[in-house]
Design an enzyme around this catalytic site. Structure first.
Site, short mmCIF file in Angstrom:
data_model
loop_
_atom_site.label_atom_id
_atom_site.label_comp_id
_atom_site.label_asym_id
_atom_site.label_seq_id
_atom_site.Cartn_x
_atom_site.Cartn_y
_atom_site.Cartn_z
N HIS A 133 89.14 -7.63 -94.95
CA HIS A 133 87.84 -7.82 -94.33
C HIS A 133 87.01 -8.73 -95.22
O HIS A 133 86.92 -8.51 -96.43
CB HIS A 133 87.12 -6.47 -94.15
CG HIS A 133 85.97 -6.53 -93.20
ND1 HIS A 133 84.80 -7.17 -93.50
CD2 HIS A 133 85.82 -6.02 -91.96
CE1 HIS A 133 83.96 -7.05 -92.48
NE2 HIS A 133 84.56 -6.36 -91.53
N ARG A 171 76.79 -9.78 -89.81
CA ARG A 171 76.84 -11.21 -89.53
C ARG A 171 76.55 -11.52 -88.07
O ARG A 171 75.94 -12.53 -87.74
CB ARG A 171 78.20 -11.78 -89.94
CG ARG A 171 78.37 -11.91 -91.46
CD ARG A 171 79.76 -12.38 -91.84
NE ARG A 171 80.72 -11.30 -91.78
CZ ARG A 171 81.90 -11.36 -91.19
NH1 ARG A 171 82.27 -12.46 -90.57
NH2 ARG A 171 82.71 -10.33 -91.19
#
Length: 534
Positions: free
Chosen positions: A320, A340
């Protein structure tokens, strides 16, 4: 909170924030993606993989740490004749190994089908990577979306390597999975009119991410666990499956269990078996930190492989892109992709945005590693390099209060250490997150070469290809967990279980010796070892 060594870089981030808010770096071309992956993604490091010498995937490469476990001795090596297979401690229709989202979903559906199901789990029901998932679950259930578009996004994001029939099942059954969870009681985020709120994830062309704040997995696992317990489906906690039992015909017929506290060995006989043991983050491949729960040690791969089940894409892992890199107390903890998707951009030591924030996870992670290790544009945390995730942009874009409303768990995690992510960015670096590869299954959830052995969840390979998009893992555990439960229950009604045997364990030990493998290791690993070496 941040010490003086960070101040110069922080000042640059703040000075360029207005500019970065307007800047949306273009997505990489296919050629640029290939280049950054080949140069910086951990899956491409040839020195960190080993070719298997034995077993159904002999001649194929897997991570060195996994090879050691797949080619290790059984925990019952030399003891198989001492185990009383004729008087099992448990006798059920469907034995489910693993108590996470996939195992619980399987148990619920097997119970619905009238089968006598039982879950065995080495920790507690719910101690699983499902519980750790944060960002959401994908489903194409809005007017501007479709399962076909979802398929294209996921197939491309997985480098066109997914088994098409498995991916088709994933995306076409996604809307029903959301409805099933909602009916069970999962509290998804909704607008004032009661419509489910959806957002983008990395690599998605539509907003199809359904979430429960930023603790989506915990909310789903809470609901599934309660349903299992309310149905009074038997759950044997703190007990590990350490080897599968086959019958004289080579079909799955149960498992040898070990009490984690007393080390007592038990026998569970079953007409069908479902492996739902989850991932492998606690193997710490290549020394990476992990976002995984304590028990994620690739047990299911070992159980299946030693019994003869094939693996698919076991050489590919997901790192990740945003694991917490500071402070060290939460090193490797997941910083959800939702941060994000809400507007935070990835920024280097000079305050510059260097990659689109929603590239696919493998590309995003490789770009961050390149920035830190290739271009020397990372921030020195004192224990390594990292980049900034400029979280104040979220409130600049979405308005004051967005962070506390949409990602409260993230806010609390950093606030514990004096970092207010509303006002200052956070430091991130890739963390070992997901096992892309695993046991090879067909659309019924049954392993391709062992009858009556099913698998579901992260232990399966092929659904996502060689990279997984955000939100498709929580979807995977529901769709394929339910699928395995339904089909294992159906198979149990006609299964004719022959005489139980552990001969395959003895045969595997002979194969280890014949291959000249010199090892003192035993597997499955069961739990990581964090004791200090003196």
């Amino acid at each position: 909170m941040y010490s003086e060594r960070f101040q110069e870089s922080l000042k640059k981030v703040e000075e360029k924030r207005d500019y970065n808010t307007e800047l949306e770096p273009v997505r990489m071309t296919a050629e640029e993606k290939d280049e950054v992956l080949a140069s910086y993604h951990p899956d491409y490091r040839k020195d960190k993989f080993e070719v298997l010498k034995i077993g159904p995937n002999k001649g194929e490469k897997v991570p060195t740490e996994l090879a050691a476990m797949l080619q290790a001795h059984s925990r019952i090596a030399g003891k198989t004749k001492e185990i009383d297979l004729e008087n099992p401690d448990y006798d059920v229709d469907v034995l489910i190994i693993g108590g996470g989202g996939a195992g619980s979903s399987a148990a619920i559906e097997a119970d619905n089908a009238g089968a006598k199901a039982m879950i065995v789990t080495k920790l507690r029901i719910g101690d699983a990577n499902t519980m750790m998932a944060e960002g959401g679950i994908q489903a194409a259930d809005k007017e501007n979306d479709s399962p076909a578009i979802h398929f294209v996004d996921a197939y491309g994001g997985g480098h066109f390597a997914a088994k098409k029939e498995l991916l088709e099942k994933l995306v076409t059954e996604a809307p029903e999975a959301i409805q099933w969870l909602s009916d069970l009681g999962v509290e998804f985020d909704k607008d004032k009119d009661g419509n489910m709120i959806t957002t983008h994830g990395g690599g998605t062309s539509r907003k199809r991410m359904h979430a429960a704040k930023d603790y989506s997995g915990a909310e789903i696992m809470r609901t599934l666990r309660d349903e299992v317990l309310n149905r009074q489906i038997p759950v044997v906690d703190f007990t590990s499956a350490i080897d599968l039992i086959l019958d004289e015909n080579g079909n799955a017929a149960g498992a040898v269990l070990m009490n984690m506290e007393t080390k007592e060995l038990l026998v569970a006989k079953a007409k069908t078996v479902i492996i739902a043991t989850g991932g492998a983050g606690r193997m710490h491949y290549q020394g990476f930190p992990t976002s995984n729960h304590y028990g994620a040690t690739a047990d299911g791969l070992v159980l299946g492989y030693r019994a003869g089940a094939k693996l698919l894409y076991a050489d590919t892992l997901q790192y990740h892109p945003t694991g917490a890199a500071f402070p060290e107390q939460i090193f490797g903890a997941l910083v959800t992709e939702k941060v994000r998707s809400l507007g935070a951009k990835v920024v280097n030591v000079d305050g510059d945005v260097f990659v689109h924030p929603l590239e696919t996870r493998d590309v995003e992670a490789a770009a961050i590693i390149r920035e830190c290790n290739g271009r020397n544009k990372g921030v020195d945390t004192g224990s390594g390099k990292a980049v900034w995730l400029d979280t104040p942009m979220i409130e600049k874009i979405g308005g004051a209060g967005t962070i506390e409303k949409r990602i409260p768990a993230m806010y609390r995690m950093f606030a514990k250490f004096g970092i207010d992510m509303r006002a200052e960015p956070i430091l991130v670096y890739p963390t070992l997150h997901y096992q892309n590869g695993g046991l090879d299954i067909n659309t019924n959830g049954e392993t391709t070469n062992i009858k009556n052995l099913f698998a579901a969840g992260e232990v399966v390979g092929g659904i996502h290809g060689r990279n997984r998009l955000m939100g498709n893992s929580l979807l995977d555990v529901i769709v394929f967990g339910r699928n395995a439960g339904v089909n294992a229950a159906a198979a149990s009604k006609t299964a004719k279980v022959g005489k139980l045997t552990l001969k395959h364990i003895d045969n595997y030990e002979e194969t280890i010796a014949e291959a000249g493998i010199d090892t003192s290791l035993v597997s499955p690993k069961l739990l990581p070892d964090y004791t200090r070496k003196v």
